[in-house]
Design an enzyme around this catalytic site. Structure first.
Site, PDB file in Angstrom:
ATOM      1  N   ASN A 159       6.851 -15.456   7.591  1.00 15.50           N
ATOM      2  CA  ASN A 159       8.259 -15.053   7.635  1.00 15.50           C
ATOM      3  C   ASN A 159       8.733 -14.830   9.069  1.00 15.50           C
ATOM      4  O   ASN A 159       9.795 -14.260   9.289  1.00 15.50           O
ATOM      5  CB  ASN A 159       8.469 -13.768   6.836  1.00 15.50           C
ATOM      6  CG  ASN A 159       8.063 -13.918   5.385  1.00 15.50           C
ATOM      7  OD1 ASN A 159       8.383 -14.923   4.755  1.00 15.50           O
ATOM      8  ND2 ASN A 159       7.356 -12.938   4.856  1.00 15.50           N
ATOM      9  N   HIS A 190      13.276  -8.046  -5.419  1.00 14.95           N
ATOM     10  CA  HIS A 190      11.923  -7.808  -4.885  1.00 14.95           C
ATOM     11  C   HIS A 190      11.247  -6.601  -5.553  1.00 14.95           C
ATOM     12  O   HIS A 190      11.907  -5.650  -5.988  1.00 14.95           O
ATOM     13  CB  HIS A 190      12.083  -7.542  -3.388  1.00 14.95           C
ATOM     14  CG  HIS A 190      10.807  -7.518  -2.614  1.00 14.95           C
ATOM     15  ND1 HIS A 190      10.192  -6.340  -2.244  1.00 14.95           N
ATOM     16  CD2 HIS A 190      10.038  -8.517  -2.129  1.00 14.95           C
ATOM     17  CE1 HIS A 190       9.101  -6.626  -1.546  1.00 14.95           C
ATOM     18  NE2 HIS A 190       8.982  -7.942  -1.465  1.00 14.95           N
ATOM     19  N   GLU A 240      19.784  -8.917  -3.496  1.00 14.62           N
ATOM     20  CA  GLU A 240      19.323  -9.444  -2.217  1.00 14.62           C
ATOM     21  C   GLU A 240      20.369 -10.461  -1.772  1.00 14.62           C
ATOM     22  O   GLU A 240      20.991 -11.113  -2.618  1.00 14.62           O
ATOM     23  CB  GLU A 240      17.964 -10.156  -2.374  1.00 14.62           C
ATOM     24  CG  GLU A 240      16.847  -9.212  -2.755  1.00 14.62           C
ATOM     25  CD  GLU A 240      15.505  -9.926  -2.941  1.00 14.62           C
ATOM     26  OE1 GLU A 240      15.279 -10.977  -2.319  1.00 14.62           O
ATOM     27  OE2 GLU A 240      14.693  -9.426  -3.731  1.00 14.62           O
ATOM     28  N   SER A 289      13.949 -13.885  -1.989  1.00 16.45           N
ATOM     29  CA  SER A 289      12.702 -14.165  -1.275  1.00 16.45           C
ATOM     30  C   SER A 289      11.882 -15.275  -1.908  1.00 16.45           C
ATOM     31  O   SER A 289      11.202 -16.014  -1.199  1.00 16.45           O
ATOM     32  CB  SER A 289      11.867 -12.900  -1.160  1.00 16.45           C
ATOM     33  OG  SER A 289      11.668 -12.310  -2.416  1.00 16.45           O
ATOM     34  N   ASP A 294      19.934  -6.043   0.008  1.00 17.85           N
ATOM     35  CA  ASP A 294      18.673  -6.244   0.726  1.00 17.85           C
ATOM     36  C   ASP A 294      18.788  -7.542   1.526  1.00 17.85           C
ATOM     37  O   ASP A 294      18.878  -8.625   0.942  1.00 17.85           O
ATOM     38  CB  ASP A 294      17.532  -6.308  -0.307  1.00 17.85           C
ATOM     39  CG  ASP A 294      16.154  -6.464   0.337  1.00 17.85           C
ATOM     40  OD1 ASP A 294      16.059  -7.084   1.414  1.00 17.85           O
ATOM     41  OD2 ASP A 294      15.172  -5.993  -0.270  1.00 17.85           O
ATOM     42  N   HIS A 323      15.593 -11.355   4.180  1.00 19.15           N
ATOM     43  CA  HIS A 323      15.415 -12.737   4.633  1.00 19.15           C
ATOM     44  C   HIS A 323      16.654 -13.294   5.329  1.00 19.15           C
ATOM     45  O   HIS A 323      16.706 -14.471   5.652  1.00 19.15           O
ATOM     46  CB  HIS A 323      15.022 -13.639   3.458  1.00 19.15           C
ATOM     47  CG  HIS A 323      13.708 -13.243   2.868  1.00 19.15           C
ATOM     48  ND1 HIS A 323      12.502 -13.646   3.399  1.00 19.15           N
ATOM     49  CD2 HIS A 323      13.405 -12.408   1.839  1.00 19.15           C
ATOM     50  CE1 HIS A 323      11.517 -13.103   2.702  1.00 19.15           C
ATOM     51  NE2 HIS A 323      12.043 -12.351   1.752  1.00 19.15           N
ATOM     52  N   LYS A 346      10.150  -9.688   9.350  1.00 16.50           N
ATOM     53  CA  LYS A 346      10.344 -11.107   9.054  1.00 16.50           C
ATOM     54  C   LYS A 346      10.989 -11.785  10.262  1.00 16.50           C
ATOM     55  O   LYS A 346      10.325 -11.929  11.284  1.00 16.50           O
ATOM     56  CB  LYS A 346      11.098 -11.235   7.738  1.00 16.50           C
ATOM     57  CG  LYS A 346      10.154 -10.789   6.604  1.00 16.50           C
ATOM     58  CD  LYS A 346      10.710 -10.690   5.232  1.00 16.50           C
ATOM     59  CE  LYS A 346       9.586 -10.247   4.290  1.00 16.50           C
ATOM     60  NZ  LYS A 346      10.078  -9.648   3.054  1.00 16.50           N
TER      61      LYS A 346
HETATM   62  C1  LIG Z   1       9.542  -8.476   2.366  1.00 15.66           C
HETATM   63  C2  LIG Z   1      10.613  -7.829   1.572  1.00 15.66           C
HETATM   64  C3  LIG Z   1      10.728  -6.441   1.517  1.00 15.66           C
HETATM   65  C4  LIG Z   1       9.692  -5.540   2.115  1.00 15.66           C
HETATM   66  O1  LIG Z   1       9.777  -5.482   3.504  1.00 15.66           O
HETATM   67  P1  LIG Z   1       8.458  -5.076   4.328  1.00 15.66           P
HETATM   68  O2  LIG Z   1       8.998  -4.642   5.637  1.00 15.66           O
HETATM   69  O3  LIG Z   1       7.606  -6.290   4.395  1.00 15.66           O
HETATM   70  O4  LIG Z   1       7.807  -3.953   3.572  1.00 15.66           O
HETATM   71  C5  LIG Z   1      11.793  -5.905   0.833  1.00 15.66           C
HETATM   72  N1  LIG Z   1      12.703  -6.695   0.212  1.00 15.66           N
HETATM   73  C6  LIG Z   1      12.608  -8.025   0.231  1.00 15.66           C
HETATM   74  C7  LIG Z   1      13.628  -8.848  -0.468  1.00 15.66           C
HETATM   75  C8  LIG Z   1      11.548  -8.637   0.900  1.00 15.66           C
HETATM   76  O5  LIG Z   1      11.440  -9.966   0.884  1.00 15.66           O
END
Ligand SMILES: *Cc1c(COP(=O)(O)O)cnc(C)c1O
Length: 391
Positions: free
Chosen positions: A47, A133, A177, A181, A206, A209, A240
């Site tokens: 990522n 997620h 989101e 993801s 969220d 990404h 990421k």
């Molecule tokens: C990776 C991810 C997270 C978690 O983030 P980290 O910093 O890796 O714990 C939360 N939400 C989504 C949509 C993700 O892809």
């Protein structure tokens, strides 16, 4: 112990066993697997979208903070762990996200499992996209609020659920989101915002990404669609596209002050260490000064989709740097990822329970480490693997 063994055996039979795969990072998106019967690998599972984890400015900022402030922040933010660089990073994030304030968390997982239970509890309701997620699901569970899941990216289903159920609860939270993801598609954010306003709900988006990748300033999909003023809370990770670790929540000053008091994963956890905060500050600088990185990333993602199509493969629709190819059965996904592995491409076979049964997939992520030739190689290898493993 017998029960644990039986569980793992069953997982293995279903091609669903998760196993760690030790690698050495060689830089520039290259990996050397510990298993030396395998070749050097191009990393299509990272990522590190903008390749910031190796950017000289990110490394320099991280190193400087480490040397000046030591390896640990030494305590939680509410004790002596609250350093000036934490505040500085929060101000930078708030500016990037077009919000009054921001708050750092140890990781995105900790942000979602801390923020959601602080906002809603028993007697409240969460409307959550079915493909959200795991950290969002866990946050909902932890909150004790009633959680209603709507069909993925289906505002009509969300509206139906809001109409039928919103009235029966005190507070309401909608969680989506912006870029999903495992599917790489984008949520219909403007419609979701309209619905949350009509039905008196808070909205948490969220942007794990999307941060650093979308938007004129890399602020994410919310920025790109001009919706910052209408989204109550957004979160994202530094792990990421931003190339290091940790996460943020951006919102009004009031909401952030409230989370400082009630966000348990914020309160009861050690503040991010200086080297990480330095890296994050360096990454935000690069995002601000090198917009050509995100342009190149999205251009190459489009190119990769085209290379797949030229090989007769249809990836899931979308325009992000996440390019999943649905293969159906977990066993086939595993065989294909093995074929790619043996020919120098590392990609994730995403299988149940991470995704619904029958929707196992190979998830390719495009990064600035990979050039068009690398993308063409991967597309060609996948076509070869599919020809060798007819479904
Ligand atoms: C990776 C991810 C997270 C978690 O983030 P980290 O910093 O890796 O714990 C939360 N939400 C989504 C949509 C993700 O892809």
């Amino acid at each position: 112990m017998e029960r644990l063994r039986a569980f793992l055996d069953k997982r293995r039979q279903e091609s669903g066993l998760r196993k760690l795969f030790p690698v050495e990072k060689l830089g520039h998106g290259r990996l050397r697997p510990q298993d030396n019967s395998l070749p050097e690998l191009l990393d299509f599972s990272s990522n590190d979208y903008l390749a910031l984890s190796e950017h000289p400015r990110v490394l320099a900022a991280s190193r400087a903070a480490l040397e000046r402030l030591g390896a640990s922040s030494g305590a939680s933010r509410l004790m002596s762990g609250n350093l000036a660089i934490h505040q500085e990073l929060e101000q930078q994030v708030a500016r990037l996200k077009g919000q009054e304030a921001a708050l750092l968390f140890g990781s995105g997982y900790l942000a979602n499992t801390g923020v959601i239970p602080a906002l809603v509890g028993r007697g409240d309701v969460v409307f959550s996209d079915r493909l959200n997620h795991a950290s969002i699901h866990d946050g909902c569970r932890l909150s004790g609020a009633r959680t209603l899941r709507f069909r993925h990216n289906d505002p009509n289903h969300l509206e139906d659920l809001l109409r039928r159920h919103r009235g029966g609860f005190r507070r309401s939270l909608v969680v989506v989101e912006s870029i999903y993801s495992m599917d790489g598609d984008r949520c219909p954010l403007a419609e979701i915002v309209g619905l949350k306003e009509k039905h008196d709900s808070l909205l948490l988006v969220d942007e794990a990404h999307a941060t650093g990748v979308f938007g004129p300033n890399g602020g994410g999909v919310i920025e790109e669609e001009g919706l910052s003023a209408r989204v109550d809370l957004s979160m994202g990770t530094f792990g990421k596209a931003l190339g290091s670790y940790g996460a943020y929540l951006a919102a009004s000053r009031l909401l952030v002050d409230y989370l400082v008091n009630c966000g348990r994963s914020f309160i009861y956890s050690t503040a991010l260490p200086p080297a990480v905060v330095g890296a994050c500050l360096g990454a935000l600088e690069v995002v601000a000064t090198e917009p050509e990185r995100r342009a190149e990333l999205l251009k190459n993602s489009g190119l990769f989709r085209r290379f797949l199509q030229e090989e007769g493969i249809a990836p899931l629709p979308g325009n992000s740097q996440i390019v999943p190819v649905l293969v159906g059965e977990a066993g086939l996904a595993l065989a294909l990822s093995r074929h790619l592995l043996e020919h120098g491409v590392f990609t994730a076979a995403v299988r149940p329970p991470t995704v619904p049964a029958g929707t196992a997939r190979l998830r390719f992520s495009v990064t600035c480490h990979l050039d068009p030739t690398n993308l063409q190689t991967a597309a060609h290898l996948l076509a070869q693997g599919l020809a060798n493993n007819p479904a």
